[in-house]
Design an enzyme around this catalytic site. Structure first.
Site, PDB file in Angstrom:
ATOM      1  N   LYS A 193     101.518  75.020 -64.438  1.00  0.00           N
ATOM      2  CA  LYS A 193     102.636  75.893 -65.372  1.00  0.00           C
ATOM      3  C   LYS A 193     102.886  77.064 -64.348  1.00  0.00           C
ATOM      4  O   LYS A 193     102.195  77.981 -64.800  1.00  0.00           O
ATOM      5  CB  LYS A 193     102.283  76.198 -66.808  1.00  0.00           C
ATOM      6  N   GLU A 269      91.707  84.753 -66.518  1.00  0.00           N
ATOM      7  CA  GLU A 269      91.688  85.911 -65.629  1.00  0.00           C
ATOM      8  C   GLU A 269      92.852  86.842 -66.103  1.00  0.00           C
ATOM      9  O   GLU A 269      93.945  86.392 -66.021  1.00  0.00           O
ATOM     10  CB  GLU A 269      91.991  85.392 -64.011  1.00  0.00           C
ATOM     11  N   CYS A 304      96.356  92.747 -60.634  1.00  0.00           N
ATOM     12  CA  CYS A 304      95.464  92.776 -61.805  1.00  0.00           C
ATOM     13  C   CYS A 304      94.323  93.892 -61.295  1.00  0.00           C
ATOM     14  O   CYS A 304      93.672  94.518 -62.235  1.00  0.00           O
ATOM     15  CB  CYS A 304      94.872  91.285 -62.225  1.00  0.00           C
ATOM     16  N   GLU A 401      97.355  98.791 -69.359  1.00  0.00           N
ATOM     17  CA  GLU A 401      97.739  98.342 -67.791  1.00  0.00           C
ATOM     18  C   GLU A 401      98.995  98.538 -67.709  1.00  0.00           C
ATOM     19  O   GLU A 401      99.838  97.968 -68.749  1.00  0.00           O
ATOM     20  CB  GLU A 401      97.287  96.893 -68.040  1.00  0.00           C
TER      21      GLU A 401
HETATM   22  P1  NAD Z   1     101.823  86.630 -68.934  1.00  0.00           P
HETATM   23  O1  NAD Z   1     100.562  86.392 -69.570  1.00  0.00           O
HETATM   24  O2  NAD Z   1     102.965  87.402 -69.543  1.00  0.00           O
HETATM   25  O3  NAD Z   1     102.040  84.869 -68.361  1.00  0.00           O
HETATM   26  C1  NAD Z   1     101.465  84.414 -67.584  1.00  0.00           C
HETATM   27  C2  NAD Z   1     101.540  83.003 -67.779  1.00  0.00           C
HETATM   28  O4  NAD Z   1     101.430  82.563 -68.895  1.00  0.00           O
HETATM   29  C3  NAD Z   1     102.920  82.648 -67.435  1.00  0.00           C
HETATM   30  O5  NAD Z   1     103.094  81.439 -66.760  1.00  0.00           O
HETATM   31  C4  NAD Z   1     103.528  82.480 -68.748  1.00  0.00           C
HETATM   32  O6  NAD Z   1     104.672  81.684 -68.605  1.00  0.00           O
HETATM   33  C5  NAD Z   1     102.478  81.919 -69.376  1.00  0.00           C
HETATM   34  N1  NAD Z   1     102.350  81.997 -70.948  1.00  0.00           N
HETATM   35  C6  NAD Z   1     103.105  83.007 -71.707  1.00  0.00           C
HETATM   36  N2  NAD Z   1     102.960  82.895 -73.144  1.00  0.00           N
HETATM   37  C7  NAD Z   1     102.491  81.832 -73.045  1.00  0.00           C
HETATM   38  C8  NAD Z   1     102.064  81.047 -74.454  1.00  0.00           C
HETATM   39  N3  NAD Z   1     102.195  81.386 -75.570  1.00  0.00           N
HETATM   40  N4  NAD Z   1     101.422  79.796 -73.924  1.00  0.00           N
HETATM   41  C9  NAD Z   1     101.030  79.322 -72.838  1.00  0.00           C
HETATM   42  N5  NAD Z   1     101.702  80.038 -71.681  1.00  0.00           N
HETATM   43  C10 NAD Z   1     102.037  80.998 -71.911  1.00  0.00           C
HETATM   44  O7  NAD Z   1     101.561  87.307 -67.673  1.00  0.00           O
HETATM   45  P2  NAD Z   1     102.457  87.944 -66.487  1.00  0.00           P
HETATM   46  O8  NAD Z   1     103.696  88.915 -66.810  1.00  0.00           O
HETATM   47  O9  NAD Z   1     103.009  86.565 -65.564  1.00  0.00           O
HETATM   48  O10 NAD Z   1     101.174  88.528 -65.210  1.00  0.00           O
HETATM   49  C11 NAD Z   1     100.743  89.770 -65.386  1.00  0.00           C
HETATM   50  C12 NAD Z   1      99.117  89.869 -66.286  1.00  0.00           C
HETATM   51  O11 NAD Z   1      98.746  88.850 -65.235  1.00  0.00           O
HETATM   52  C13 NAD Z   1      98.743  91.142 -65.957  1.00  0.00           C
HETATM   53  O12 NAD Z   1      98.402  91.421 -67.124  1.00  0.00           O
HETATM   54  C14 NAD Z   1      98.005  90.964 -64.821  1.00  0.00           C
HETATM   55  O13 NAD Z   1      96.760  91.953 -64.943  1.00  0.00           O
HETATM   56  C15 NAD Z   1      97.363  89.530 -64.897  1.00  0.00           C
HETATM   57  N6  NAD Z   1      96.693  89.043 -63.823  1.00  0.00           N
HETATM   58  C16 NAD Z   1      95.544  88.767 -63.953  1.00  0.00           C
HETATM   59  C17 NAD Z   1      94.706  88.349 -62.581  1.00  0.00           C
HETATM   60  C18 NAD Z   1      93.250  88.293 -62.627  1.00  0.00           C
HETATM   61  O14 NAD Z   1      93.030  87.448 -61.523  1.00  0.00           O
HETATM   62  N7  NAD Z   1      92.717  88.681 -63.610  1.00  0.00           N
HETATM   63  C19 NAD Z   1      95.675  88.085 -61.472  1.00  0.00           C
HETATM   64  C20 NAD Z   1      96.933  88.227 -61.515  1.00  0.00           C
HETATM   65  C21 NAD Z   1      97.431  88.692 -62.735  1.00  0.00           C
END
Ligand code: NAD
Length: 499
Positions: A193, A269, A304, A401
Site C-alpha cells: 500500500k 518504523e 525519518c 518531528e
Molecule cells: P503517515 O503515517 O501519514 O502515512 C504512512 C502510510 O500509512 C501511508 O501509506 C498512509 O496512507 C498510511 N496510513 C495512514 N493512515 C492509515 C490508517 N489509518 N491505516 C492504515 N494505513 C494508514 O506518514 P507519512 O506522512 O507518509 O510519512 C512521514 C512519516 O514517516 C514521518 O513521521 C517519518 O518519520 C516516518 N518515516 C519513518 C521512517 C523509518 O524508517 N523510521 C522512514 C521514513 C519515514
C-alpha cells in the site's frame, strides 16, 4: 526509454515529457481500476501540475487482494519454491529495475518533489536491497537441536503467509524495497500500500514484477488512502503481518487494528527527532558542520533519521553554528529535475504549511533564527534551509518531528548534560557523536536511547547493518539479515526415533 544518462535540467525535463503512468491497482496479476471506481489525484509539488488520476482502492479491493494473496500462498508456487529459485526471480526484478533506473527515479521526483540526484540514489538503494536480500535467502540454514539420540529436534524457518507493507512518501521506492524484498525472499505473499502522495513508482514496480515472473497474487499493489484501503488491510483476518513505515500516530493505530482483528504481527518504523552531538574535541569541525547541515537538509528534511536536533558544546557553539549556516547556504532548494538542486519541493501543501507553522512557533517561543525562515517566492512549495539557535527542550521545535528543513540547535557544557538532552525525547531512531575520545565515544554510544548511533559521520549505513528505532520510533528492523527474521516464523519439529 533511452538508456543515455541525462546530465542537465533540459535533458531530464525532456525525459519526463516522454513518461506515461500506470494508474490502476495491481491485483492478482491484473491491472484494474478500483472496484468502486474512485480515483485520487497525484500532484507534482514543484509545479502544482496534476500528474495522473490513480485508482483509489478501498475495502472491496482489499478483500479481493487479500483473498488472492492467501490463495497464492496456499498454492505454494512461491511460498514453497526453493529459495534459490526465488532468488533468481528477485534478481531478475532487480535487473529490470536497473534497466529502468532513470524512469523510476523520475517517477519519485515528479510525484513527491525530491531532487533527481537524490532519487537516483534511492533507486540504487532499492536495487541494492533487493539484490542483497535475494542473495541471502539460499544461504540461511535451519537448526538441529542438541537432543539425545532418541529424538531429533528440527528448528525450521517458514514464511508467515500474507504480509501487508504500508509505506510513506519520502523515499517511495526505497522504503518499498526495504519492506518487500525480505518479505518476498522469505516466501510470503505481499500486498503493497504505497502512500497516496507517491503511488507512481510502486505501480511501475508492479509492472516490472509481472515481467520478472512473480506468480499471480504473490505481489500486489493497492494505491489509495490510509483510512480506506490501508485500514481495511490492517483489519483483515487474512493478513498475518503488517510492516509499516510512517508516522508514530498511524503506527499506534495499526497496533490497535491488530488487536481488534487477529493479532497479526506489527512491525513499525516511525518518526524521529534525532540528536547530533558535537563535542569540542571533534577532530574536523568543518566536516562535522557540513554533515550536520546535510543531515537535516537532505531530502528537504523529509527524512525519518534527519539530524534535526544539533547539540553543540557551548565552548565552540557560536563558531560551529556559523559553519553550519555557511554550509546550508549551498543547500538551497531548486527545480527537482535540475541535477544541481540539493533540495526540492515539500511534498504537498499540507506539509508545506505545517513546516511554516513550526517556523513561526520557533520564533514565537524565543529561539534565535540564524538563517532561512521565509518560503521562496515561487508557485512550487519551496522552503530554504532554516536554522534556529538557543533552542530548549521546552520549545515545540525542540521536541516535535517537523519533517522539513528546520534545524534546532541546543548548547551543552558537559557530557552528562548532552546525554540528558539527547535522550529527552519520545523518539529513538538515530543519533550521532562527534569526538576523538574513544572512551567518550563508547560511553555515549552505549547510553544513547537510539536504534543506531553514527560516530564521526551522519550518513545512512549500507545494507549490512539493521535499521530501526526504539521508544516511539518503532520496533521493526529493516535491512541486513535481521530483516528476514520479521518475515519468517520459527517452527519446531520434534521427532521420536527408534534406536
Ligand atoms: P503517515 O503515517 O501519514 O502515512 C504512512 C502510510 O500509512 C501511508 O501509506 C498512509 O496512507 C498510511 N496510513 C495512514 N493512515 C492509515 C490508517 N489509518 N491505516 C492504515 N494505513 C494508514 O506518514 P507519512 O506522512 O507518509 O510519512 C512521514 C512519516 O514517516 C514521518 O513521521 C517519518 O518519520 C516516518 N518515516 C519513518 C521512517 C523509518 O524508517 N523510521 C522512514 C521514513 C519515514
Amino acid at each position: 526509454m533511452s538508456t543515455t544518462v541525462p546530465t542537465n535540467l533540459a535533458e531530464w525535463q525532456a525525459l519526463a515529457d516522454t513518461l506515461s503512468f500506470e494508474t490502476r491497482a495491481y491485483i492478482n496479476d491484473t491491472f484494474v481500476d478500483a472496484q468502486r471506481g474512485a480515483t485520487l489525484s497525484t500532484v507534482n509539488p514543484a509545479t502544482g501540475e496534476v500528474l495522473a488520476e490513480v485508482a483509489s482502492c478501498d475495502d472491496a479491493d482489499a478483500e479481493l487482494a487479500t483473498h488472492a494473496a492467501r490463495q497464492a500462498f496456499d498454492r505454494g508456487e512461491w511460498s514453497r519454491r526453493a529459495p534459490a529459485q526465488r532468488k533468481a526471480t528477485l534478481l531478475e526484478l532487480a535487473a529490470l529495475m536497473q534497466a529502468h533506473r532513470h524512469e523510476l527515479a523520475l517517477l519519485d521526483t515528479l510525484d513527491m518533489g525530491k531532487p533527481i540526484t537524490s532519487a537516483l540514489g534511492d533507486i540504487d538503494g532499492a536495487i541494492g536491497c533487493l539484490r542483497y536480500t535475494a542473495e541471502s535467502i539460499d544461504k540461511l540454514y535451519g537448526e538441529v537441536a542438541p537432543t539425545g539420540d532418541q529424538h531429533l529436534g528440527l528448528i525450521v524457518r517458514e514464511p508467515l503467509g500474507v504480509v501487508v507493507s504500508i509505506v510513506p512518501w519520502n523515499f517511495p521506492l526505497m522504503m518499498t524495497a526495504w519492506k518487500i524484498a525480505p518479505a518476498l525472499a522469505a516466501g510470503n505473499s505481499v500486498i503493497l500500500k504505497p502512500s497516496e502522495k507517491s503511488p507512481l513508482s510502486a505501480l511501475r514496480l508492479a509492472q516490472l514484477s509481472q515481467q520478472a515472473g512473480l506468480p499471480a497474487g504473490v505481489f500486489q499493489v493497492l494505491p489509495g488512502y490510509g483510512h480506506t484501503v490501508g485500514k481495511a488491510l490492517a483489519l483483515s483476518m487474512q493478513v498475518d503481518c503488517l510492516a509499516f513505515t510512517g508516522s508514530t500516530q498511524v503506527g499506534k493505530q495499526l497496533m490497535q487494528y491488530a488487536g481488534q482483528s487477529n493479532l497479526k504481527r506489527v512491525y513499525l518504523e516511525c518518526g524521529g527527532k534525532s540528536p547530533n552531538i558535537i563535542f569540542a574535541d571533534c577532530k574536523n569541525l568543518d566536516v562535522a558542520a557540513q554533515n550536520a547541515a546535510a543531515a537535516i537538509f537532505h531530502n528537504q528534511g523529509e527524512v525519518c533519521i534527519a539530524g534535526s536536533r544539533l547539540l553543540v558544546e557551548n565552548s565552540i557553539r557560536h563558531a560551529f553554528v556559523e559553519k553550519v549556516v555557511d554550509a546550508a547556504a549551498a543547500m538551497q532548494p531548486g527545480d527537482p529535475l535540475d541535477p544541481q538542486s540539493f533540495m526540492g519541493a515539500m511534498v504537498d501543501n499540507t506539509q508545506y504549511q505545517r513546516v511554516l507553522d513550526y517556523i513561526r512557533q520557533g520564533q514565537e517561543e524565543g529561539a534565535t533564527l540564524r538563517t532561512g525562515g521565509q518560503p521562496l517566492d515561487s508557485s512550487g512549495l519551496f522552503i530554504p534551509p532554516t536554522v534556529f539557535d538557543d533552542v530548549t527542550p521546552a520549545m515545540t521545535i525542540g521536541r516535535e518531528e517537523i519533517f522539513g528543513p528546520v534545524l534546532s540547535v541546543f548548547g551543552f557544557d558537559t557530557e552528562e548534560e548532552a546525554l540528558t538532552l539527547a535522550n529527552d525525547s519520545d523518539y529513538g531512531l538515530a543519533a550521532a557523536v562527534w569526538s576523538q575520545d574513544i572512551d567518550r565515544i563508547m560511553r555515549v554510544s552505549r547510553k544513547l536511547h537510539s536504534g543506531q548511533v553514527y560516530v564521526n559521520n551522519w550518513a545512512g549505513p549500507d545494507m549490512t547493518v539493521p535499521f530501526g528505532g526504539v521508544k516511539q520510533s518503532g520496533n521493526g528492523r529493516d535491512k541486513s539479515l535481521h530483516s528476514l527474521d520479521e518475515y519468517t516464523e520459527i517452527k519446531t519439529i520434534w521427532m521420536a526415533l527408534q534406536t
